[in-house]
Design a protein around this motif. Structure first.
Motif, mmCIF file in Angstrom:
data_model
loop_
_atom_site.group_PDB
_atom_site.id
_atom_site.type_symbol
_atom_site.label_atom_id
_atom_site.label_comp_id
_atom_site.label_asym_id
_atom_site.label_seq_id
_atom_site.Cartn_x
_atom_site.Cartn_y
_atom_site.Cartn_z
ATOM 1 N N LEU A 74 -137.991 -75.105 51.957
ATOM 2 C CA LEU A 74 -138.710 -76.229 52.556
ATOM 3 C C LEU A 74 -138.893 -77.348 51.543
ATOM 4 C CD1 LEU A 74 -141.452 -74.392 54.671
ATOM 5 C CD2 LEU A 74 -139.523 -75.740 55.532
ATOM 6 N N LEU A 75 -139.246 -76.998 50.305
ATOM 7 C CA LEU A 75 -139.398 -78.006 49.254
ATOM 8 C C LEU A 75 -138.066 -78.703 48.977
ATOM 9 C CD1 LEU A 75 -141.714 -76.133 46.715
ATOM 10 C CD2 LEU A 75 -142.325 -78.106 48.127
ATOM 11 N N CYS A 76 -136.988 -77.929 48.973
ATOM 12 C CA CYS A 76 -135.670 -78.506 48.727
ATOM 13 C C CYS A 76 -135.243 -79.439 49.863
ATOM 14 C CB CYS A 76 -134.635 -77.400 48.539
ATOM 15 S SG CYS A 76 -134.795 -76.522 46.968
ATOM 16 N N GLU A 77 -135.618 -79.094 51.084
ATOM 17 C CA GLU A 77 -135.310 -79.972 52.218
ATOM 18 C C GLU A 77 -136.033 -81.306 52.081
ATOM 19 O OE1 GLU A 77 -136.373 -77.584 55.561
ATOM 20 O OE2 GLU A 77 -134.502 -76.422 55.526
ATOM 21 N N ASN A 78 -137.269 -81.267 51.576
ATOM 22 C CA ASN A 78 -138.002 -82.517 51.333
ATOM 23 C C ASN A 78 -137.362 -83.313 50.207
ATOM 24 O OD1 ASN A 78 -139.922 -81.999 53.329
ATOM 25 N ND2 ASN A 78 -141.253 -80.875 51.935
ATOM 26 N N LEU A 79 -136.921 -82.608 49.144
ATOM 27 C CA LEU A 79 -136.246 -83.282 48.044
ATOM 28 C C LEU A 79 -134.931 -83.911 48.506
ATOM 29 C CD1 LEU A 79 -136.689 -80.876 44.980
ATOM 30 C CD2 LEU A 79 -137.491 -83.244 45.162
ATOM 31 N N ALA A 80 -134.247 -83.223 49.420
ATOM 32 C CA ALA A 80 -132.969 -83.733 49.911
ATOM 33 C C ALA A 80 -133.144 -85.077 50.613
ATOM 34 C CB ALA A 80 -132.327 -82.713 50.851
ATOM 35 N N GLU A 81 -134.242 -85.249 51.306
ATOM 36 C CA GLU A 81 -134.505 -86.533 51.963
ATOM 37 C C GLU A 81 -134.626 -87.650 50.932
ATOM 38 O OE1 GLU A 81 -137.925 -86.168 54.433
ATOM 39 O OE2 GLU A 81 -137.072 -84.585 55.694
ATOM 40 N N LYS A 82 -135.180 -87.330 49.785
ATOM 41 C CA LYS A 82 -135.334 -88.307 48.707
ATOM 42 C C LYS A 82 -133.987 -88.701 48.104
ATOM 43 C CE LYS A 82 -136.956 -88.268 43.895
ATOM 44 N NZ LYS A 82 -137.677 -87.469 42.875
ATOM 45 N N ALA B 152 -139.656 -79.086 38.578
ATOM 46 C CA ALA B 152 -139.058 -77.882 37.991
ATOM 47 C C ALA B 152 -137.770 -77.515 38.722
ATOM 48 C CB ALA B 152 -140.052 -76.723 38.044
ATOM 49 N N ILE B 153 -137.777 -77.633 40.048
ATOM 50 C CA ILE B 153 -136.575 -77.354 40.835
ATOM 51 C C ILE B 153 -135.456 -78.305 40.430
ATOM 52 C CG2 ILE B 153 -135.576 -77.435 43.150
ATOM 53 C CD1 ILE B 153 -138.285 -76.456 44.221
ATOM 54 N N GLU B 154 -135.788 -79.584 40.311
ATOM 55 C CA GLU B 154 -134.794 -80.572 39.880
ATOM 56 C C GLU B 154 -134.214 -80.207 38.523
ATOM 57 O OE1 GLU B 154 -136.324 -84.774 41.850
ATOM 58 O OE2 GLU B 154 -137.289 -84.051 40.029
ATOM 59 N N ALA B 155 -135.074 -79.845 37.592
ATOM 60 C CA ALA B 155 -134.634 -79.516 36.238
ATOM 61 C C ALA B 155 -133.718 -78.300 36.232
ATOM 62 C CB ALA B 155 -135.849 -79.271 35.342
ATOM 63 N N ILE B 156 -134.085 -77.269 36.986
ATOM 64 C CA ILE B 156 -133.272 -76.052 37.034
ATOM 65 C C ILE B 156 -131.897 -76.350 37.624
ATOM 66 C CG2 ILE B 156 -133.066 -73.763 38.080
ATOM 67 C CD1 ILE B 156 -136.182 -73.653 37.995
ATOM 68 N N LEU B 157 -131.867 -77.073 38.741
ATOM 69 C CA LEU B 157 -130.598 -77.370 39.406
ATOM 70 C C LEU B 157 -129.720 -78.263 38.542
ATOM 71 C CD1 LEU B 157 -131.769 -77.962 43.093
ATOM 72 C CD2 LEU B 157 -130.785 -75.899 42.088
ATOM 73 N N PHE B 158 -130.336 -79.228 37.853
ATOM 74 C CA PHE B 158 -129.570 -80.119 36.977
ATOM 75 C C PHE B 158 -128.958 -79.335 35.826
ATOM 76 C CE2 PHE B 158 -129.227 -82.845 33.231
ATOM 77 C CZ PHE B 158 -128.455 -83.875 33.733
ATOM 78 N N ALA C 65 -128.342 -76.111 35.730
ATOM 79 C CA ALA C 65 -127.412 -75.077 36.193
ATOM 80 C C ALA C 65 -126.015 -75.648 36.416
ATOM 81 C CB ALA C 65 -127.937 -74.430 37.466
ATOM 82 N N GLY C 66 -125.918 -76.727 37.184
ATOM 83 C CA GLY C 66 -124.612 -77.298 37.491
ATOM 84 C C GLY C 66 -123.832 -76.519 38.528
ATOM 85 N N TYR C 67 -124.442 -75.526 39.122
ATOM 86 C CA TYR C 67 -123.809 -74.717 40.170
ATOM 87 C C TYR C 67 -124.892 -74.326 41.181
ATOM 88 C CZ TYR C 67 -125.791 -71.044 37.185
ATOM 89 O OH TYR C 67 -126.631 -70.294 36.426
ATOM 90 N N PRO C 68 -124.518 -73.822 42.357
ATOM 91 C CA PRO C 68 -125.534 -73.470 43.355
ATOM 92 C C PRO C 68 -126.480 -72.376 42.853
ATOM 93 C CG PRO C 68 -123.367 -73.573 44.358
ATOM 94 C CD PRO C 68 -123.148 -73.645 42.885
ATOM 95 N N VAL C 69 -127.762 -72.573 43.097
ATOM 96 C CA VAL C 69 -128.785 -71.595 42.710
ATOM 97 C C VAL C 69 -129.453 -71.099 43.988
ATOM 98 C CG1 VAL C 69 -130.899 -71.193 41.383
ATOM 99 C CG2 VAL C 69 -129.163 -72.777 40.517
ATOM 100 N N ALA C 70 -129.670 -69.797 44.067
ATOM 101 C CA ALA C 70 -130.262 -69.188 45.264
ATOM 102 C C ALA C 70 -131.733 -69.556 45.389
ATOM 103 C CB ALA C 70 -130.099 -67.673 45.224
ATOM 104 N N TYR C 71 -132.174 -69.806 46.630
ATOM 105 C CA TYR C 71 -133.596 -70.086 46.874
ATOM 106 C C TYR C 71 -134.446 -68.907 46.393
ATOM 107 C CZ TYR C 71 -131.642 -73.617 50.020
ATOM 108 O OH TYR C 71 -130.945 -74.663 50.544
ATOM 109 N N GLU C 72 -133.914 -67.709 46.573
ATOM 110 C CA GLU C 72 -134.649 -66.516 46.167
ATOM 111 C C GLU C 72 -134.890 -66.509 44.659
ATOM 112 O OE1 GLU C 72 -134.333 -61.635 46.580
ATOM 113 O OE2 GLU C 72 -132.893 -62.941 47.596
ATOM 114 N N LYS C 73 -133.848 -66.913 43.888
ATOM 115 C CA LYS C 73 -133.989 -66.952 42.431
ATOM 116 C C LYS C 73 -135.009 -68.011 42.015
ATOM 117 C CE LYS C 73 -133.080 -65.897 38.199
ATOM 118 N NZ LYS C 73 -133.547 -64.596 37.659
#
Length: 201
Positions: free
Chosen positions: A54-62, A24-30, A32-40
């Motif tokens: 923390l989840l995004c940091e794990n995704l970043a490693e991928k 879901a995070i991947e889908a939202i960021l894709f 959006a096309g712009y920076p999205v706040a962790y809070e949002k």
């Protein structure tokens, strides 16, 4: 409640696994096309901003590793994150999409940007003092480009505007935070020239 709203509510409730949440995070960021706040992201996914980060940091490693098979990367910033393309593929993207190369920053703009980045928040008079020349045009140009922004006023006579780098500055130069700035020698600010009446006295 309409069927569409019911379906959307059901879909949101169905994200019960970490894998689904990451997708879901991947889908939202894709999308959006712009920076999205962790809070949002946390509001939408029912998580805290800290958990999302923390989840995004794990995704970043991928996405960001040297051996990653992906042509995109996950850029992490202090309060936001963004999916973006890897720099090595920039020429191919420009060619395929017909994107003209943008203008580079002038030497004076780079000087001003460096002064702001390493000493923020700063006033324009501080920038002028460091450079020894008027910096109003360069400051205005950097504001127009979104690389620096006003961040309040100095509690001093005249209440001059304070400037700091923006999130766009981090994205453009590939930094995750200001801690990634290269180390430099300590800045020595030249003394201001004495006023004429002071010289006479």
């Amino acid at each position: 409640m309409t069927d569409n709203i019911k379906n959307e509510a059901t879909a949101l409730e169905a994200l019960s696994t970490v894998e689904d949440i990451c997708r879901a995070i991947e889908a939202i960021l894709f999308a959006a096309g712009y920076p999205v706040a962790y809070e949002k992201l946390g509001e939408v996914l029912g998580l805290t901003a800290k958990d999302v980060k923390l989840l995004c940091e794990n995704l970043a490693e991928k996405y960001n590793g040297e051996s990653s098979p992906h042509g995109i990367m996950l850029a992490l910033f202090p309060d936001t994150c963004q999916l973006c393309t890897k720099e090595k593929f920039l020429p191919y993207i420009r060619e395929a999409l017909g994107i003209r190369r943008g203008g580079n920053l002038s030497a004076s703009s780079l000087e001003v940007l460096a002064v702001v980045a390493y000493n923020q928040p700063v006033t324009r008079s501080f920038i002028d003092q460091v450079r020894g020349v008027d910096s109003s045009y360069a400051v205005g140009s950097l504001i127009d480009k979104g690389l620096i922004e006003s961040c309040g006023r100095l509690d001093a006579p005249g209440r001059p505007m304070l400037y700091a780098t923006s999130d766009k500055f981090l994205r453009v130069f590939g930094f995750n935070s200001l801690d990634d700035l290269p180390q430099t020698e300590p800045l020595v600010v030249p003394e201001a020239a004495p006023l004429e009446n002071e010289e006479q006295e």
